[in-house]
Design a protein around this motif. Structure first.
Motif, PDB file in Angstrom:
ATOM      1  N   THR A  69       0.840  -1.199   0.000  1.00 40.81           N
ATOM      2  CA  THR A  69       0.000   0.000   0.000  1.00 40.81           C
ATOM      3  C   THR A  69       0.878   1.253   0.000  1.00 40.81           C
ATOM      4  O   THR A  69       2.103   1.180   0.086  1.00 40.81           O
ATOM      5  N   ASP A  70       0.202   2.399  -0.099  1.00 38.55           N
ATOM      6  CA  ASP A  70       0.878   3.692  -0.105  1.00 38.55           C
ATOM      7  C   ASP A  70       1.194   4.089   1.344  1.00 38.55           C
ATOM      8  O   ASP A  70       0.682   3.467   2.283  1.00 38.55           O
ATOM      9  N   THR A  71       1.994   5.130   1.507  1.00 33.87           N
ATOM     10  CA  THR A  71       2.311   5.601   2.858  1.00 33.87           C
ATOM     11  C   THR A  71       1.335   6.698   3.299  1.00 33.87           C
ATOM     12  O   THR A  71       0.595   6.512   4.263  1.00 33.87           O
ATOM     13  N   THR A  72       1.341   7.839   2.578  1.00 34.58           N
ATOM     14  CA  THR A  72       0.442   8.935   2.955  1.00 34.58           C
ATOM     15  C   THR A  72      -0.528   9.213   1.820  1.00 34.58           C
ATOM     16  O   THR A  72      -0.163   9.837   0.825  1.00 34.58           O
ATOM     17  N   PHE A  73      -1.741   8.735   1.963  1.00 30.93           N
ATOM     18  CA  PHE A  73      -2.772   8.964   0.937  1.00 30.93           C
ATOM     19  C   PHE A  73      -4.128   9.008   1.645  1.00 30.93           C
ATOM     20  O   PHE A  73      -5.039   8.259   1.363  1.00 30.93           O
ATOM     21  N   LYS A  74      -4.213   9.928   2.599  1.00 33.55           N
ATOM     22  CA  LYS A  74      -5.407  10.106   3.415  1.00 33.55           C
ATOM     23  C   LYS A  74      -6.572  10.553   2.538  1.00 33.55           C
ATOM     24  O   LYS A  74      -6.345  11.423   1.704  1.00 33.55           O
TER      25      LYS A  74
ATOM     26  N   GLU B 116      -3.289  15.922  -8.209  1.00 27.99           N
ATOM     27  CA  GLU B 116      -3.565  14.890  -7.206  1.00 27.99           C
ATOM     28  C   GLU B 116      -5.011  14.423  -7.351  1.00 27.99           C
ATOM     29  O   GLU B 116      -5.848  15.132  -7.939  1.00 27.99           O
ATOM     30  N   ASP B 117      -5.330  13.253  -6.824  1.00 25.03           N
ATOM     31  CA  ASP B 117      -6.710  12.764  -6.841  1.00 25.03           C
ATOM     32  C   ASP B 117      -7.578  13.675  -5.969  1.00 25.03           C
ATOM     33  O   ASP B 117      -7.170  14.030  -4.858  1.00 25.03           O
ATOM     34  N   TYR B 118      -8.752  14.063  -6.458  1.00 27.06           N
ATOM     35  CA  TYR B 118      -9.526  15.061  -5.705  1.00 27.06           C
ATOM     36  C   TYR B 118     -10.048  14.617  -4.352  1.00 27.06           C
ATOM     37  O   TYR B 118     -10.125  15.440  -3.439  1.00 27.06           O
TER      38      TYR B 118
ATOM     39  N   ILE C 165      -3.428  -2.432  -2.526  1.00 27.14           N
ATOM     40  CA  ILE C 165      -4.600  -1.575  -2.383  1.00 27.14           C
ATOM     41  C   ILE C 165      -4.036  -0.222  -1.984  1.00 27.14           C
ATOM     42  O   ILE C 165      -3.409  -0.078  -0.945  1.00 27.14           O
ATOM     43  N   ALA C 166      -4.170   0.772  -2.859  1.00 23.85           N
ATOM     44  CA  ALA C 166      -3.462   2.039  -2.640  1.00 23.85           C
ATOM     45  C   ALA C 166      -4.151   3.176  -3.384  1.00 23.85           C
ATOM     46  O   ALA C 166      -3.491   3.980  -4.030  1.00 23.85           O
ATOM     47  N   GLY C 167      -5.479   3.208  -3.330  1.00 20.47           N
ATOM     48  CA  GLY C 167      -6.187   4.237  -4.092  1.00 20.47           C
ATOM     49  C   GLY C 167      -5.768   4.165  -5.543  1.00 20.47           C
ATOM     50  O   GLY C 167      -5.572   5.179  -6.209  1.00 20.47           O
ATOM     51  N   MET C 168      -5.609   2.953  -6.029  1.00 24.13           N
ATOM     52  CA  MET C 168      -5.044   2.736  -7.367  1.00 24.13           C
ATOM     53  C   MET C 168      -6.118   2.800  -8.444  1.00 24.13           C
ATOM     54  O   MET C 168      -7.094   2.045  -8.409  1.00 24.13           O
ATOM     55  N   SER C 169      -5.929   3.702  -9.382  1.00 25.96           N
ATOM     56  CA  SER C 169      -6.904   3.880 -10.457  1.00 25.96           C
ATOM     57  C   SER C 169      -6.841   2.717 -11.445  1.00 25.96           C
ATOM     58  O   SER C 169      -5.754   2.283 -11.827  1.00 25.96           O
ATOM     59  N   ILE C 170      -8.014   2.273 -11.832  1.00 21.61           N
ATOM     60  CA  ILE C 170      -8.116   1.202 -12.835  1.00 21.61           C
ATOM     61  C   ILE C 170      -7.994   1.860 -14.205  1.00 21.61           C
ATOM     62  O   ILE C 170      -8.871   2.604 -14.617  1.00 21.61           O
TER      63      ILE C 170
ATOM     64  N   GLY D 286       4.731   2.964  -0.226  1.00 19.18           N
ATOM     65  CA  GLY D 286       4.594   4.086  -1.159  1.00 19.18           C
ATOM     66  C   GLY D 286       3.965   3.584  -2.449  1.00 19.18           C
ATOM     67  O   GLY D 286       4.023   2.383  -2.731  1.00 19.18           O
ATOM     68  N   PHE D 287       3.371   4.507  -3.210  1.00 11.95           N
ATOM     69  CA  PHE D 287       2.605   4.068  -4.382  1.00 11.95           C
ATOM     70  C   PHE D 287       3.476   3.435  -5.462  1.00 11.95           C
ATOM     71  O   PHE D 287       3.237   2.312  -5.907  1.00 11.95           O
ATOM     72  N   ASP D 288       4.496   4.170  -5.867  1.00 17.70           N
ATOM     73  CA  ASP D 288       5.370   3.697  -6.942  1.00 17.70           C
ATOM     74  C   ASP D 288       6.046   2.378  -6.544  1.00 17.70           C
ATOM     75  O   ASP D 288       6.126   1.433  -7.348  1.00 17.70           O
TER      76      ASP D 288
ATOM     77  N   VAL E  94       4.559  16.462  -9.179  1.00 19.26           N
ATOM     78  CA  VAL E  94       3.781  15.235  -9.401  1.00 19.26           C
ATOM     79  C   VAL E  94       4.347  14.104  -8.540  1.00 19.26           C
ATOM     80  O   VAL E  94       5.475  14.197  -8.049  1.00 19.26           O
ATOM     81  N   LYS E  95       3.541  13.071  -8.372  1.00 12.75           N
ATOM     82  CA  LYS E  95       3.962  11.920  -7.561  1.00 12.75           C
ATOM     83  C   LYS E  95       4.246  10.743  -8.486  1.00 12.75           C
ATOM     84  O   LYS E  95       3.386  10.374  -9.298  1.00 12.75           O
ATOM     85  N   ASN E  96       5.436  10.189  -8.348  1.00  8.14           N
ATOM     86  CA  ASN E  96       5.902   9.098  -9.216  1.00  8.14           C
ATOM     87  C   ASN E  96       4.870   8.007  -9.463  1.00  8.14           C
ATOM     88  O   ASN E  96       4.305   7.472  -8.526  1.00  8.14           O
ATOM     89  N   GLY E  97       4.675   7.676 -10.715  1.00  8.54           N
ATOM     90  CA  GLY E  97       3.865   6.510 -11.076  1.00  8.54           C
ATOM     91  C   GLY E  97       2.365   6.702 -11.033  1.00  8.54           C
ATOM     92  O   GLY E  97       1.617   5.769 -11.302  1.00  8.54           O
ATOM     93  N   THR E  98       1.910   7.927 -10.677  1.00  8.56           N
ATOM     94  CA  THR E  98       0.468   8.115 -10.485  1.00  8.56           C
ATOM     95  C   THR E  98      -0.241   8.617 -11.744  1.00  8.56           C
ATOM     96  O   THR E  98       0.386   9.111 -12.686  1.00  8.56           O
ATOM     97  N   GLU E  99      -1.558   8.568 -11.682  1.00  9.82           N
ATOM     98  CA  GLU E  99      -2.385   9.103 -12.744  1.00  9.82           C
ATOM     99  C   GLU E  99      -2.218  10.606 -12.850  1.00  9.82           C
ATOM    100  O   GLU E  99      -2.290  11.168 -13.938  1.00  9.82           O
ATOM    101  N   GLY E 100      -2.001  11.272 -11.701  1.00 14.99           N
ATOM    102  CA  GLY E 100      -1.758  12.722 -11.698  1.00 14.99           C
ATOM    103  C   GLY E 100      -0.511  13.042 -12.513  1.00 14.99           C
ATOM    104  O   GLY E 100      -0.488  14.001 -13.297  1.00 14.99           O
TER     105      GLY E 100
ATOM    106  N   ALA F 265      -4.097   1.269 -19.490  1.00 16.39           N
ATOM    107  CA  ALA F 265      -2.640   1.065 -19.588  1.00 16.39           C
ATOM    108  C   ALA F 265      -2.180   0.063 -18.531  1.00 16.39           C
ATOM    109  O   ALA F 265      -1.379  -0.829 -18.812  1.00 16.39           O
ATOM    110  N   ARG F 266      -2.687   0.196 -17.320  1.00 15.73           N
ATOM    111  CA  ARG F 266      -2.266  -0.699 -16.230  1.00 15.73           C
ATOM    112  C   ARG F 266      -2.808  -2.116 -16.411  1.00 15.73           C
ATOM    113  O   ARG F 266      -2.233  -3.063 -15.861  1.00 15.73           O
ATOM    114  N   LYS F 267      -3.889  -2.249 -17.165  1.00 10.59           N
ATOM    115  CA  LYS F 267      -4.461  -3.593 -17.379  1.00 10.59           C
ATOM    116  C   LYS F 267      -3.507  -4.511 -18.157  1.00 10.59           C
ATOM    117  O   LYS F 267      -3.697  -5.712 -18.181  1.00 10.59           O
TER     118      LYS F 267
HETATM  119  N1  GLN Z   1      -5.152   7.114  -8.054  1.00 10.41           N
HETATM  120  C1  GLN Z   1      -3.831   7.475  -8.431  1.00 10.41           C
HETATM  121  C2  GLN Z   1      -3.205   6.408  -9.288  1.00 10.41           C
HETATM  122  O1  GLN Z   1      -3.668   5.304  -9.315  1.00 10.41           O
HETATM  123  C3  GLN Z   1      -2.925   7.799  -7.247  1.00 10.41           C
HETATM  124  C4  GLN Z   1      -2.717   6.671  -6.283  1.00 10.41           C
HETATM  125  C5  GLN Z   1      -1.811   7.031  -5.124  1.00 10.41           C
HETATM  126  O2  GLN Z   1      -1.108   8.041  -5.162  1.00 10.41           O
HETATM  127  N2  GLN Z   1      -1.831   6.212  -4.110  1.00 10.41           N
HETATM  128  O3  GLN Z   1      -2.259   6.652  -9.950  1.00 10.41           O
END
Ligand code: GLN
Length: 256
Positions: free
Chosen positions: A40-45, A190-192, A98-103, A81-83, A146-152, A106-108
């Protein structure tokens, strides 16, 4: 000599078998059930973060716990962390994430996703005191965090040539926010639900512009691997949605 050696080896083997048998018969609760490793991610409140008591909590954390209980599987959480979590799963070091990961499509190519469990999307945020950046066009000649590896990050990369800005990468959301607060970067993506939570908790940032059409969050495993875990996640998700536990978790972390 040869005979003695053979006999010696035989005796040692017998002794080992006996001690192994003694060992296992002494343990009545030896578990052979698999313990899944979930990254999972570290800080993604409000999805995952550490509370004041140093406990890892959040929608993802509680949802996973509820689903594991419902389905009777055991797991160990790895907050990397996410990345890093993406890397954990693709390299097989973790069974799932499980990390607020967007479906995303590309990731599929590399992941199999569960049913979606939360709708989200990307938005731009600037420092609360910023009066100059209102649209993407105002980012021209500036830095964007930006945050590495994210949709943002993917979104920012996709528009940076058009709007003439440069991106700066951070390993986690907290450091990305700091860079904008400090005025090094003019904006971040960032994710809203996450930036909304940060702003509501007093982080001096504000959302600007449109919420980009977003993707829902899903639990993920490496493509073609851990199909049993994915199946249990989906079955458990349906159960906790039906019995009200899912809504209870959302109500705990999303204050209306
Ligand atoms: N939802 C975004 C993504 O999947 C960010 C996820 C996150 O930073 N934990 O890229």
């Amino acid at each position: 000599m040869k005979k003695i050696t053979k006999l010696g080896i035989l005796m040692m083997a017998v002794a080992m078998i006996f001690s192994l048998a003694a060992c296992s018969s002494g343990k009545t609760t030896t578990s052979t059930a698999k313990k899944y490793v979930i990254a999972t991610d570290t800080t993604f409140k409000p999805f995952e973060y550490e509370n004041d008591k140093g406990e890892r909590v959040g929608i993802d954390i509680d949802l996973l716990a509820a689903i594991a209980k419902d389905q009777g599987f055991d797991y160990e959480l790895k907050a990397v962390g996410f990345d890093a979590a993406l890397g954990e799963v693709t390299s097989g070091q973790s069974d799932g994430m499980i990390a607020g990961m967007s479906i995303t499509d590309a990731r599929k190519a590399t992941f199999d996703f569960s049913d979606p469990y939360f709708d989200s999307g990307v938005v731009m945020a600037v420092s609360a005191s910023n009066t100059t950046v209102k649209t993407y066009a105002d980012l021209s000649g500036q830095k964007v965090a930006v945050k590495n590896g994210t949709e943002g990050a993917t979104f920012a990369e996709s528009i940076k040539a058009q709007y003439g800005f440069e991106t700066v990468s951070f390993p986690d959301s907290a450091n990305m926010y700091e860079d904008v607060k400090a005025g090094n970067s003019a904006a971040l993506f960032e994710d809203y639900p996450v930036i909304g939570d940060a702003i509501a908790s007093g982080v001096p940032l504000k959302m600007m512009g449109n919420m980009e059409a977003g993707n829902s969050y899903g639990f993920a495993v490496k493509k073609g691997q851990n199909a049993d875990l994915l199946k249990m996640f989906n079955a458990g998700l349906a159960d906790v949605k039906a019995n009200g536990e899912y809504q209870k978790i959302l109500d705990t972390y999303i204050k209306k």
